[in-house]
Design a protein around this motif. Structure first.
Motif, PDB file in Angstrom:
ATOM      1  N   ILE A 161       0.854  -1.185   0.000  1.00  0.00           N
ATOM      2  CA  ILE A 161       0.000   0.000   0.000  1.00  0.00           C
ATOM      3  C   ILE A 161       0.893   1.239   0.000  1.00  0.00           C
ATOM      4  O   ILE A 161       1.794   1.369   0.824  1.00  0.00           O
ATOM      5  CB  ILE A 161      -0.922  -0.005   1.227  1.00  0.00           C
ATOM      6  N   VAL A 162       0.643   2.131  -0.943  1.00  0.00           N
ATOM      7  CA  VAL A 162       1.486   3.321  -1.086  1.00  0.00           C
ATOM      8  C   VAL A 162       0.746   4.530  -0.511  1.00  0.00           C
ATOM      9  O   VAL A 162      -0.438   4.739  -0.797  1.00  0.00           O
ATOM     10  CB  VAL A 162       1.856   3.551  -2.572  1.00  0.00           C
ATOM     11  N   PHE A 180      -2.665   3.862  -3.428  1.00  0.00           N
ATOM     12  CA  PHE A 180      -2.953   2.669  -4.232  1.00  0.00           C
ATOM     13  C   PHE A 180      -2.123   1.503  -3.721  1.00  0.00           C
ATOM     14  O   PHE A 180      -1.253   1.677  -2.858  1.00  0.00           O
ATOM     15  CB  PHE A 180      -2.636   2.906  -5.714  1.00  0.00           C
ATOM     16  N   ILE A 181      -2.399   0.324  -4.276  1.00  0.00           N
ATOM     17  CA  ILE A 181      -1.515  -0.813  -4.069  1.00  0.00           C
ATOM     18  C   ILE A 181      -0.538  -0.803  -5.238  1.00  0.00           C
ATOM     19  O   ILE A 181      -0.959  -0.811  -6.404  1.00  0.00           O
ATOM     20  CB  ILE A 181      -2.299  -2.136  -4.032  1.00  0.00           C
ATOM     21  N   GLU A 191      -0.727  -0.444  -9.318  1.00  0.00           N
ATOM     22  CA  GLU A 191      -1.029  -1.688 -10.017  1.00  0.00           C
ATOM     23  C   GLU A 191      -2.405  -2.251  -9.683  1.00  0.00           C
ATOM     24  O   GLU A 191      -2.938  -3.047 -10.428  1.00  0.00           O
ATOM     25  CB  GLU A 191       0.036  -2.759  -9.688  1.00  0.00           C
ATOM     26  N   CYS A 192      -2.977  -1.870  -8.554  1.00  0.00           N
ATOM     27  CA  CYS A 192      -4.220  -2.505  -8.109  1.00  0.00           C
ATOM     28  C   CYS A 192      -5.001  -1.554  -7.206  1.00  0.00           C
ATOM     29  O   CYS A 192      -4.406  -0.800  -6.438  1.00  0.00           O
ATOM     30  CB  CYS A 192      -3.870  -3.793  -7.358  1.00  0.00           C
ATOM     31  N   PRO A 194      -7.056  -2.374 -15.715  1.00  0.00           N
ATOM     32  CA  PRO A 194      -7.803  -1.239 -16.258  1.00  0.00           C
ATOM     33  C   PRO A 194      -8.465  -0.401 -15.175  1.00  0.00           C
ATOM     34  O   PRO A 194      -8.571   0.826 -15.310  1.00  0.00           O
ATOM     35  CB  PRO A 194      -8.844  -1.896 -17.177  1.00  0.00           C
ATOM     36  N   THR A 195      -8.884  -1.034 -14.095  1.00  0.00           N
ATOM     37  CA  THR A 195      -9.507  -0.270 -13.002  1.00  0.00           C
ATOM     38  C   THR A 195      -8.534   0.740 -12.426  1.00  0.00           C
ATOM     39  O   THR A 195      -8.900   1.867 -12.087  1.00  0.00           O
ATOM     40  CB  THR A 195      -9.968  -1.243 -11.898  1.00  0.00           C
ATOM     41  N   THR A 196      -7.282   0.355 -12.344  1.00  0.00           N
ATOM     42  CA  THR A 196      -6.265   1.195 -11.718  1.00  0.00           C
ATOM     43  C   THR A 196      -5.538   2.082 -12.712  1.00  0.00           C
ATOM     44  O   THR A 196      -5.294   3.260 -12.456  1.00  0.00           O
ATOM     45  CB  THR A 196      -5.233   0.294 -10.999  1.00  0.00           C
ATOM     46  N   ARG A 197      -5.193   1.528 -13.862  1.00  0.00           N
ATOM     47  CA  ARG A 197      -4.287   2.239 -14.775  1.00  0.00           C
ATOM     48  C   ARG A 197      -5.014   3.038 -15.852  1.00  0.00           C
ATOM     49  O   ARG A 197      -4.426   3.930 -16.461  1.00  0.00           O
ATOM     50  CB  ARG A 197      -3.342   1.225 -15.420  1.00  0.00           C
TER      51      ARG A 197
END
Ligand code: SF4
Ligand code: SF4
Length: 219
Positions: free
Chosen positions: A2-3, A115-116, A128-129, A145-148
């Motif tokens: 987790i960032v 984000f993860i 990434e996730c 696609p949800t994240t990027r």
């Protein structure tokens, strides 16, 4: 991992300045690794808040503390928050929420959970996730696609793509990347079948998972 990223100091101060004694709590797992909530960051934030308080004649006192993980009771139970009027958490949203569930005083987030991600380099991570609860990476060549995708759409690319770049923000179009990687892997024909593969009825925002339950899985 987790960032996380520190909120603006002015925003943090405005949340906690009404309290007399604030415990600033770091998290020695993801938050420490992402250089946002480890021991060094707790010490730096405490000193910054003390300096700001002294310059503005604010009476708030700040004390630093570390726990291994803010999202698990075996570690949170060891936190000695008695005698403080508020907790300022340098954990992710899950850590803040867990502390808020267990402590009797207000708990505030000092960080934003981004984000993860995976490491790109020193102090640099790639999103990434987004923990959607219904992973499609097998179909999308490992690109989420949800994240990027800036719009999180499942049937890109949209009309906003130009020369492989997204119309929103400084980024490559995720769906062009998905197509290119599928093609490189000899799976280009699979691209046309995408768009209906995601089960949006499963959403991590509303589900919990009990590994001990008979059925397992999401509920
Ligand atoms: S599809 Fe969902 S679970 Fe899979 S990487 Fe993307 S956000 Fe994460
Ligand atoms: S250009 Fe690509 S990444 Fe940007 S919103 Fe459209 S499909 Fe998503």
């Amino acid at each position: 991992m987790i960032v996380l990223r520190l909120k603006p100091i002015a925003d943090i101060r405005s949340m906690v300045e009404r309290h007399a004694r604030v415990l600033v709590v770091g998290c020695n797992t993801c938050a420490a690794v992402s250089l946002a909530g480890g021991e060094t960051e707790v010490e730096t934030l405490v000193e910054t808040l003390r300096l700001g308080a002294s310059r503005s004649a604010c009476q708030t006192e700040y004390t630093g503390a570390m726990i291994q993980r803010q999202c698990e009771p075996e570690f949170v139970d060891k936190l000695e928050a008695g005698g403080y009027d508020a907790v300022l958490s340098l954990g992710c949203g899950a850590g803040v929420a867990f502390l808020a569930n267990t402590e009797s005083v207000p708990v505030y987030p000092a960080l934003d959970t981004l984000f993860i991600g995976a490491a790109k380099g020193h102090a640099s991570w790639q999103a990434e996730c987004s923990a959607c609860g219904s992973c499609v990476l097998g179909e999308t060549a490992g690109i989420c696609p949800t994240t990027r995708c800036a719009k999180g759409i499942m049937n890109g690319p949209c009309g906003g793509v130009k020369d492989g770049r997204c119309e929103l923000g400084d980024r490559d179009c995720a769906w062009v990347q998905i197509y290119d990687r599928l093609d490189e892997q000899g799976r280009g024909d699979d691209f046309d079948g995408l768009g209906s593969t995601k089960d949006n009825s499963v959403n991590s925002m509303t589900c919990e998972w009990d590994m001990n339950a008979d059925s397992g899985g999401s509920k």
